[in-house]
Scaffold this motif. Sequence first.
Motif, PDB file in Angstrom:
ATOM      1  N   LEU A 115      76.670  38.796  54.556  1.00 26.77           N
ATOM      2  CA  LEU A 115      77.192  37.459  55.602  1.00 26.77           C
ATOM      3  C   LEU A 115      77.661  37.982  56.852  1.00 26.77           C
ATOM      4  N   ILE A 116      78.325  39.081  56.823  1.00 30.92           N
ATOM      5  CA  ILE A 116      78.546  39.796  58.135  1.00 30.92           C
ATOM      6  C   ILE A 116      77.688  40.633  58.967  1.00 30.92           C
ATOM      7  N   GLY A 117      76.678  40.895  58.372  1.00 32.29           N
ATOM      8  CA  GLY A 117      75.546  41.537  58.750  1.00 32.29           C
ATOM      9  C   GLY A 117      75.881  43.319  59.178  1.00 32.29           C
ATOM     10  N   PHE A 118      76.501  43.620  58.347  1.00 28.17           N
ATOM     11  CA  PHE A 118      77.147  45.019  58.626  1.00 28.17           C
ATOM     12  C   PHE A 118      77.565  45.564  57.259  1.00 28.17           C
ATOM     13  N   ARG A 119      77.425  46.957  56.965  1.00 27.10           N
ATOM     14  CA  ARG A 119      77.831  47.271  55.706  1.00 27.10           C
ATOM     15  C   ARG A 119      79.165  47.985  55.887  1.00 27.10           C
ATOM     16  N   LEU A 120      80.101  46.996  55.465  1.00 24.41           N
ATOM     17  CA  LEU A 120      81.821  47.339  55.454  1.00 24.41           C
ATOM     18  C   LEU A 120      82.314  47.674  54.180  1.00 24.41           C
ATOM     19  N   SER A 121      81.862  46.723  53.207  1.00 27.76           N
ATOM     20  CA  SER A 121      82.748  46.925  52.010  1.00 27.76           C
ATOM     21  C   SER A 121      81.781  47.766  51.079  1.00 27.76           C
ATOM     22  N   ILE A 122      82.342  48.856  50.404  1.00 28.97           N
ATOM     23  CA  ILE A 122      81.543  49.690  49.568  1.00 28.97           C
ATOM     24  C   ILE A 122      80.852  48.997  48.414  1.00 28.97           C
ATOM     25  N   ALA A 131      87.345  55.599  56.109  1.00 29.75           N
ATOM     26  CA  ALA A 131      86.981  56.822  55.630  1.00 29.75           C
ATOM     27  C   ALA A 131      87.165  57.153  54.038  1.00 29.75           C
ATOM     28  N   ALA A 132      88.285  56.686  53.758  1.00 31.16           N
ATOM     29  CA  ALA A 132      88.897  56.947  52.332  1.00 31.16           C
ATOM     30  C   ALA A 132      87.796  56.280  51.438  1.00 31.16           C
ATOM     31  N   GLU A 133      87.583  54.950  51.757  1.00 27.31           N
ATOM     32  CA  GLU A 133      86.421  54.070  50.912  1.00 27.31           C
ATOM     33  C   GLU A 133      85.067  54.671  50.850  1.00 27.31           C
ATOM     34  N   LEU A 134      84.750  55.170  52.027  1.00 23.10           N
ATOM     35  CA  LEU A 134      83.430  56.159  51.796  1.00 23.10           C
ATOM     36  C   LEU A 134      83.359  57.153  50.871  1.00 23.10           C
ATOM     37  N   VAL A 135      84.373  57.976  51.131  1.00 21.71           N
ATOM     38  CA  VAL A 135      84.461  59.131  50.005  1.00 21.71           C
ATOM     39  C   VAL A 135      84.330  58.364  48.565  1.00 21.71           C
ATOM     40  N   ARG A 136      85.210  57.301  48.232  1.00 21.15           N
ATOM     41  CA  ARG A 136      85.439  56.848  47.251  1.00 21.15           C
ATOM     42  C   ARG A 136      83.992  56.162  46.609  1.00 21.15           C
ATOM     43  N   GLU A 137      83.515  55.658  47.338  1.00 23.63           N
ATOM     44  CA  GLU A 137      82.132  55.133  47.040  1.00 23.63           C
ATOM     45  C   GLU A 137      81.087  56.077  46.656  1.00 23.63           C
ATOM     46  N   GLN A 138      80.960  57.295  47.079  1.00 23.43           N
ATOM     47  CA  GLN A 138      80.458  58.518  46.544  1.00 23.43           C
ATOM     48  C   GLN A 138      80.719  58.660  45.114  1.00 23.43           C
ATOM     49  N   LEU A 139      82.117  58.739  45.028  1.00 22.56           N
ATOM     50  CA  LEU A 139      82.521  59.236  43.526  1.00 22.56           C
ATOM     51  C   LEU A 139      82.005  58.067  42.562  1.00 22.56           C
ATOM     52  N   MET A 140      82.116  56.613  43.144  1.00 21.65           N
ATOM     53  CA  MET A 140      81.803  55.909  42.027  1.00 21.65           C
ATOM     54  C   MET A 140      79.974  55.965  41.703  1.00 21.65           C
ATOM     55  N   LEU A 141      79.517  56.424  42.719  1.00 17.33           N
ATOM     56  CA  LEU A 141      77.907  56.717  42.588  1.00 17.33           C
ATOM     57  C   LEU A 141      77.679  57.961  42.125  1.00 17.33           C
ATOM     58  N   ARG A 180      79.947  61.739  54.783  1.00 16.97           N
ATOM     59  CA  ARG A 180      80.052  62.218  55.999  1.00 16.97           C
ATOM     60  C   ARG A 180      78.908  61.292  56.833  1.00 16.97           C
ATOM     61  N   ARG A 181      77.763  61.193  56.443  1.00 19.38           N
ATOM     62  CA  ARG A 181      76.676  60.523  57.020  1.00 19.38           C
ATOM     63  C   ARG A 181      76.873  59.175  57.258  1.00 19.38           C
ATOM     64  N   HIS A 182      77.695  58.525  56.078  1.00 16.50           N
ATOM     65  CA  HIS A 182      78.027  57.076  56.269  1.00 16.50           C
ATOM     66  C   HIS A 182      79.053  57.005  57.247  1.00 16.50           C
ATOM     67  N   MET A 183      79.811  57.865  57.444  1.00 14.86           N
ATOM     68  CA  MET A 183      81.097  57.687  58.205  1.00 14.86           C
ATOM     69  C   MET A 183      80.622  57.788  59.912  1.00 14.86           C
ATOM     70  N   GLU A 184      79.512  58.904  59.966  1.00 16.22           N
ATOM     71  CA  GLU A 184      78.911  58.893  61.342  1.00 16.22           C
ATOM     72  C   GLU A 184      78.297  57.397  61.678  1.00 16.22           C
ATOM     73  N   ARG A 185      77.753  56.809  60.673  1.00 11.94           N
ATOM     74  CA  ARG A 185      76.953  55.674  60.963  1.00 11.94           C
ATOM     75  C   ARG A 185      77.833  54.582  61.371  1.00 11.94           C
ATOM     76  N   LEU A 186      78.895  54.412  60.646  1.00 11.81           N
ATOM     77  CA  LEU A 186      79.989  53.452  60.988  1.00 11.81           C
ATOM     78  C   LEU A 186      80.929  53.919  61.933  1.00 11.81           C
ATOM     79  N   PHE A 187      81.156  54.927  62.205  1.00  9.68           N
ATOM     80  CA  PHE A 187      82.302  55.271  63.344  1.00  9.68           C
ATOM     81  C   PHE A 187      81.489  55.602  64.638  1.00  9.68           C
TER      82      PHE A 187
END
Length: 310
Positions: free
Chosen positions: A39-46, A205-215, A273-280
């Motif tokens: 809906l927001i056209g952006f990968r925000l929520s993990i 940043a914390a969420e993106l690390v946690r996403e990888q733990l979930m995956l 880190r790759r996801h962070m660089e894209r987001l930040f």
Amino acid sequence: MNHQLDPAGDDLPHENFRCGTVALAGRPNVGKSTLLNALIGFRLSIVSPRPQTTRHRILGIANNESGQIMYVDTPGLHRGAKRAMNRSLNRAARSAISDVDLVVQVIEAGRFTDEDEALYAALVEQSVPRLLAINKVDLSRDKSAMLPFVAELTAKHSYDEIHYVSALKRKGLKELEQAILQRLPVRPPVFGEDEITDRSERFLAAELVREQLMLRLDQELPYATTVEIEQFSDRPDGIAEIHAIIWVERAGQKAIVIGNGGAQLKVIGTNARRHMERLFERKVFLKLWVKVREGWADDDNMLKKLGYTD
């Protein structure tokens, strides 16, 4: 990422400009986070295939000529909340639906469970419009089979409108957005045009690390982990330096997260880190540590420190 405007001091962009807050509510794993991102056209929520991936209230902002929609992605309401963290998630979910202009209940195509029913009962207590978004319709081969399901559902439940969507395939979203906008109040935008969330880069940043733990981790282990950002600073060379602690509950879990020769932790760090660089939108130096804290998910002080607040 949170340059909030003062709505009282701003004129309307045009006479019918609408702005409001919309809760995306539903039981775990119905696709709320994927829907928010679409809906927001952006990968925000993990996002992960696991239920209860979302642990925090996350605001995603969609701007267009007609208005500004502030979507709230909520933790899924679930029963049997035995741990302090799970009770905190339920409180966060209930709190999110109590202070909005509109609620979209998200369900899975062909399924309306006891947890969906419990959420509906909570929504009825709120005096705001409620829409139903039936998600994952792309997975249903026989669309005609949906008709008796919806007929039975609407006979017992009252929604302003029903929308069939596929968050993954981005289908039905324009119609849902229009239905939302026409029910929001006419008022100036709250956030600037370039804002996408009220959350900080540190939180994301914390969420993106946690996403990888979930995956990356198997079975119940992801639910025994959480992430704390110890340092987030921009170096003179323009690189964001981030130090993060992955908390686990037992020493055996620490060994699994680190992996043989540190291989698992390296993959988790590289992907995050790759996801962070894209987001930040800048280079990131990410350093991860794994530490043991027994019973962190039942420690109210630890939960508060980690941002699990109502």
